[in-house]
Design an enzyme around this catalytic site. Structure first.
Site, PDB file in Angstrom:
ATOM      1  N   ASP A  11      29.927  43.407  -1.639  1.00  0.00           N
ATOM      2  CA  ASP A  11      30.782  42.559  -2.465  1.00  0.00           C
ATOM      3  C   ASP A  11      30.107  41.187  -2.570  1.00  0.00           C
ATOM      4  OD1 ASP A  11      33.054  41.578  -3.864  1.00  0.00           O
ATOM      5  OD2 ASP A  11      33.853  40.738  -2.026  1.00  0.00           O
ATOM      6  N   SER A  12      30.624  40.372  -3.480  1.00  0.00           N
ATOM      7  CA  SER A  12      30.132  39.002  -3.595  1.00  0.00           C
ATOM      8  C   SER A  12      30.490  38.189  -2.348  1.00  0.00           C
ATOM      9  CB  SER A  12      30.755  38.349  -4.824  1.00  0.00           C
ATOM     10  OG  SER A  12      32.167  38.448  -4.749  1.00  0.00           O
ATOM     11  N   CYS A  74      33.114  45.534  -5.401  1.00  0.00           N
ATOM     12  CA  CYS A  74      33.316  44.301  -6.156  1.00  0.00           C
ATOM     13  C   CYS A  74      33.570  44.721  -7.598  1.00  0.00           C
ATOM     14  CB  CYS A  74      32.075  43.416  -6.071  1.00  0.00           C
ATOM     15  SG  CYS A  74      32.173  41.935  -7.094  1.00  0.00           S
ATOM     16  N   GLU A 154      41.330  32.810  -0.689  1.00  0.00           N
ATOM     17  CA  GLU A 154      40.350  32.320   0.295  1.00  0.00           C
ATOM     18  C   GLU A 154      40.889  31.107   1.057  1.00  0.00           C
ATOM     19  OE1 GLU A 154      36.276  32.374  -0.695  1.00  0.00           O
ATOM     20  OE2 GLU A 154      36.437  34.525  -1.058  1.00  0.00           O
ATOM     21  N   CYS A 186      40.488  43.290  -8.760  1.00  0.00           N
ATOM     22  CA  CYS A 186      39.638  42.383  -7.996  1.00  0.00           C
ATOM     23  C   CYS A 186      39.935  42.660  -6.529  1.00  0.00           C
ATOM     24  CB  CYS A 186      39.964  40.936  -8.354  1.00  0.00           C
ATOM     25  SG  CYS A 186      39.144  39.736  -7.271  1.00  0.00           S
ATOM     26  N   HIS A 188      40.029  40.889  -3.998  1.00  0.00           N
ATOM     27  CA  HIS A 188      40.841  39.910  -3.258  1.00  0.00           C
ATOM     28  C   HIS A 188      42.345  40.143  -3.453  1.00  0.00           C
ATOM     29  CE1 HIS A 188      37.173  37.570  -2.872  1.00  0.00           C
ATOM     30  NE2 HIS A 188      37.800  36.638  -2.184  1.00  0.00           N
TER      31      HIS A 188
END
Ligand code: DGL
Length: 268
Positions: A11-12, A74, A154, A186, A188
């Site tokens: 993932d990023s 991702c 985050e 996504c 997240h």
């Protein structure tokens, strides 16, 4: 025969750990090696060329770790760079998150009205819309970019009233479009699931592609005879910058006790 080679996951940044968790739950005996490209995160606001360049470099690194499959955890990389990742991975099978998520949503929708949320780059690519229409032609698809969700997660603000305010704003067009199924496009976003469910209403099905991706990866390994027969697998973590931040976010976001992360910077 047991195939002990690890499954590569990338993932990023840390979002892909939601997919790693799903893989570990489904296949606890498999060895897993995770790469978070924390030097270049976020991918979601970058150009397709930059995302392809970074993603291919990570794929080459994991191919060098002799992985038996590569899971692109991702959505942005899966949407924009699957071709470049496959070229970099050579003969290693590659599983992205878009098609599994789209298949799950196409199967779940009752009235054929599906919403998709993701980063700007993922939504601009129209990859979900295409995959959904391939899975079930005739679906009505409404896709909305939600760029503020990643920084909110985050920051650890998934229960914060600022997140609720932002969610109500972003999700309004999807409520108006009366979608009955919403794809969390996504990695997240699963952290925001209770909030998104509250805003959309309990009748809307939320689709998190992590589970479906883990299931498809298991099926791929079963079919190719590539499973590992062991009870507990090894977990290895790499990131390209700021390993301390990686560790603390992994702990805070997912309760994952990552004891060690190796820094592997790369210049591209
Ligand atoms: N993990 C990325 C995704 O699933 C979101 C974070 C980023 O923008 O890099 O699209």
């Amino acid at each position: 025969m047991s195939d002990d080679r690890p499954i590569g996951v990338f993932d990023s940044g840390i979002g892909g750990l939601t997919v790693l968790k799903a893989l570990a739950r489904r296949m606890p005996g498999e060895n897993l090696v995770y790469f978070g490209d924390t030097a270049h995160v976020p991918y979601g606001s970058k150009s397709p060329a930059a995302v392809a360049r970074y993603s291919a470099a990570v794929a080459r690194f994991l191919a060098g770790r002799k992985v038996k499959a590569l899971v692109v955890a991702c959505n942005t990389s899966s949407a924009l760079a699957l071709g470049e990742i496959r070229a970099a991975a050579g003969r290693i099978p590659v599983v992205g998150v878009i098609e599994p998520g789209a298949r799950a949503a196409a199967a779940a929708t009752r009235r054929g009205r599906v919403g998709v949320i993701g980063t700007e780059a993922t939504i601009a690519s129209r990859a979900y819309t295409k995959a959904l229409l391939d899975a079930r032609p005739g679906l009505a698809v409404k896709a909305v970019a939600c760029p503020l969700f990643v920084p909110l997660v985050e920051e650890g603000w998934w229960r914060h009233r600022a997140a609720a305010l932002v969610a109500r704003e972003y999700l309004e067009p999807l409520r108006r479009a009366r979608v009955d199924t919403l794809v969390l496009g996504c990695t997240h976003y699963p952290m925001l699931k209770p909030l998104l469910q509250r805003v959309m209403g309990s009748a809307v099905r939320l689709i998190d592609s992590a589970e479906q991706t883990a299931w498809e990866t298991e099926a791929l390994l079963e079919n190719s005879g590539g499973r590992r027969s062991a009870r507990a697998g090894r977990r290895e973590f790499y990131c390209s910058d700021a390993p301390k931040r990686f560790l603390s976010l992994a702990r805070r976001m997912l309760g994952l006790t990552v004891s060690n992360v190796t820094l592997h910077p790369f210049d591209i």
